[in-house]
Design a protein around this motif. Structure first.
Motif, PDB file in Angstrom:
ATOM      1  N   LEU A   4       0.821  -1.210   0.000  1.00  0.00           N
ATOM      2  CA  LEU A   4       0.000   0.000   0.000  1.00  0.00           C
ATOM      3  C   LEU A   4       0.858   1.264   0.000  1.00  0.00           C
ATOM      4  O   LEU A   4       0.466   2.287  -0.546  1.00  0.00           O
ATOM      5  CB  LEU A   4      -0.926   0.010   1.213  1.00  0.00           C
ATOM      6  CG  LEU A   4      -1.999  -1.066   1.256  1.00  0.00           C
ATOM      7  CD1 LEU A   4      -2.737  -1.020   2.578  1.00  0.00           C
ATOM      8  CD2 LEU A   4      -2.962  -0.896   0.102  1.00  0.00           C
ATOM      9  N   LEU A   5       2.031   1.187   0.593  1.00  0.00           N
ATOM     10  CA  LEU A   5       2.912   2.343   0.658  1.00  0.00           C
ATOM     11  C   LEU A   5       3.759   2.490  -0.603  1.00  0.00           C
ATOM     12  O   LEU A   5       4.050   3.599  -1.034  1.00  0.00           O
ATOM     13  CB  LEU A   5       3.824   2.236   1.882  1.00  0.00           C
ATOM     14  CG  LEU A   5       3.129   2.231   3.238  1.00  0.00           C
ATOM     15  CD1 LEU A   5       4.135   1.960   4.336  1.00  0.00           C
ATOM     16  CD2 LEU A   5       2.416   3.541   3.477  1.00  0.00           C
ATOM     17  N   LEU A   6       4.185   1.371  -1.171  1.00  0.00           N
ATOM     18  CA  LEU A   6       5.110   1.418  -2.301  1.00  0.00           C
ATOM     19  C   LEU A   6       4.426   1.512  -3.657  1.00  0.00           C
ATOM     20  O   LEU A   6       5.024   2.005  -4.620  1.00  0.00           O
ATOM     21  CB  LEU A   6       6.015   0.183  -2.280  1.00  0.00           C
ATOM     22  CG  LEU A   6       6.950   0.070  -1.095  1.00  0.00           C
ATOM     23  CD1 LEU A   6       7.727  -1.226  -1.163  1.00  0.00           C
ATOM     24  CD2 LEU A   6       7.884   1.249  -1.037  1.00  0.00           C
ATOM     25  N   LEU A   7       3.212   1.060  -3.779  1.00  0.00           N
ATOM     26  CA  LEU A   7       2.529   1.038  -5.068  1.00  0.00           C
ATOM     27  C   LEU A   7       2.381   2.424  -5.697  1.00  0.00           C
ATOM     28  O   LEU A   7       2.691   2.588  -6.882  1.00  0.00           O
ATOM     29  CB  LEU A   7       1.174   0.346  -4.944  1.00  0.00           C
ATOM     30  CG  LEU A   7       0.442   0.073  -6.243  1.00  0.00           C
ATOM     31  CD1 LEU A   7       1.274  -0.824  -7.144  1.00  0.00           C
ATOM     32  CD2 LEU A   7      -0.899  -0.566  -5.970  1.00  0.00           C
ATOM     33  N   PRO A   8       1.949   3.455  -4.967  1.00  0.00           N
ATOM     34  CA  PRO A   8       1.859   4.784  -5.599  1.00  0.00           C
ATOM     35  C   PRO A   8       3.221   5.311  -6.062  1.00  0.00           C
ATOM     36  O   PRO A   8       3.323   5.923  -7.127  1.00  0.00           O
ATOM     37  CB  PRO A   8       1.279   5.674  -4.501  1.00  0.00           C
ATOM     38  CG  PRO A   8       0.622   4.751  -3.553  1.00  0.00           C
ATOM     39  CD  PRO A   8       1.378   3.470  -3.625  1.00  0.00           C
ATOM     40  N   LEU A  42      11.286   1.703   4.681  1.00  0.00           N
ATOM     41  CA  LEU A  42      11.240   0.842   3.495  1.00  0.00           C
ATOM     42  C   LEU A  42      12.115   1.360   2.346  1.00  0.00           C
ATOM     43  O   LEU A  42      11.835   1.106   1.181  1.00  0.00           O
ATOM     44  CB  LEU A  42       9.799   0.667   3.020  1.00  0.00           C
ATOM     45  CG  LEU A  42       8.807   0.120   4.049  1.00  0.00           C
ATOM     46  CD1 LEU A  42       7.399   0.196   3.505  1.00  0.00           C
ATOM     47  CD2 LEU A  42       9.154  -1.294   4.424  1.00  0.00           C
ATOM     48  N   LEU A  43      13.196   2.077   2.653  1.00  0.00           N
ATOM     49  CA  LEU A  43      14.050   2.642   1.604  1.00  0.00           C
ATOM     50  C   LEU A  43      14.718   1.546   0.781  1.00  0.00           C
ATOM     51  O   LEU A  43      14.875   1.691  -0.427  1.00  0.00           O
ATOM     52  CB  LEU A  43      15.097   3.573   2.211  1.00  0.00           C
ATOM     53  CG  LEU A  43      15.984   4.312   1.225  1.00  0.00           C
ATOM     54  CD1 LEU A  43      15.140   5.191   0.303  1.00  0.00           C
ATOM     55  CD2 LEU A  43      17.021   5.139   1.942  1.00  0.00           C
ATOM     56  N   ASP A  44      15.095   0.449   1.409  1.00  0.00           N
ATOM     57  CA  ASP A  44      15.718  -0.650   0.665  1.00  0.00           C
ATOM     58  C   ASP A  44      14.763  -1.238  -0.366  1.00  0.00           C
ATOM     59  O   ASP A  44      15.161  -1.546  -1.491  1.00  0.00           O
ATOM     60  CB  ASP A  44      16.186  -1.740   1.622  1.00  0.00           C
ATOM     61  CG  ASP A  44      17.266  -1.251   2.570  1.00  0.00           C
ATOM     62  OD1 ASP A  44      18.013  -0.331   2.176  1.00  0.00           O
ATOM     63  OD2 ASP A  44      17.357  -1.778   3.698  1.00  0.00           O
ATOM     64  N   GLU A  45      13.512  -1.388   0.005  1.00  0.00           N
ATOM     65  CA  GLU A  45      12.524  -1.907  -0.933  1.00  0.00           C
ATOM     66  C   GLU A  45      12.260  -0.915  -2.057  1.00  0.00           C
ATOM     67  O   GLU A  45      12.046  -1.303  -3.207  1.00  0.00           O
ATOM     68  CB  GLU A  45      11.223  -2.240  -0.209  1.00  0.00           C
ATOM     69  CG  GLU A  45      11.296  -3.471   0.669  1.00  0.00           C
ATOM     70  CD  GLU A  45      11.942  -3.203   2.022  1.00  0.00           C
ATOM     71  OE1 GLU A  45      12.222  -2.032   2.320  1.00  0.00           O
ATOM     72  OE2 GLU A  45      12.167  -4.175   2.760  1.00  0.00           O
ATOM     73  N   ILE A  46      12.289   0.369  -1.738  1.00  0.00           N
ATOM     74  CA  ILE A  46      12.109   1.390  -2.771  1.00  0.00           C
ATOM     75  C   ILE A  46      13.253   1.325  -3.776  1.00  0.00           C
ATOM     76  O   ILE A  46      13.036   1.392  -4.991  1.00  0.00           O
ATOM     77  CB  ILE A  46      12.008   2.789  -2.128  1.00  0.00           C
ATOM     78  CG1 ILE A  46      10.708   2.910  -1.335  1.00  0.00           C
ATOM     79  CG2 ILE A  46      12.094   3.884  -3.176  1.00  0.00           C
ATOM     80  CD1 ILE A  46      10.625   4.160  -0.477  1.00  0.00           C
TER      81      ILE A  46
END
Length: 75
Positions: A4-8, A42-46
């Protein structure tokens, strides 16, 4: 929850062209490596998502030009 946070963010980054996407990915990677704590959640996932988009948008450059022949000129 992370979806939900990374999708946009990934949708926005998917619209960027190659040079801009590369710069955004490079800055996010530098912040992730040089900052000892996690400044952005979540910077690593970004960074992994931006890297995936970067590789998906990578285009071949300088390939050989197609040979054009005209059948009417041969006769």
């Amino acid at each position: 929850m992370s979806k939900l946070l990374l999708l946009p963010l990934m949708r926005w980054a998917g619209k960027l062209r190659y040079p801009t996407l590369f710069k955004v990915t490079a800055v996010a990677f530098a912040v992730s490596v040089l900052w000892p704590l996690d400044p952005i959640p979540l910077l690593d996932e970004i960074v992994l998502g931006l890297g995936t988009l970067l590789l998906a948008n990578w285009k071949r450059r300088g390939g050989p030009a197609p040979i054009k022949t005209d059948v009417a000129q041969r006769r």
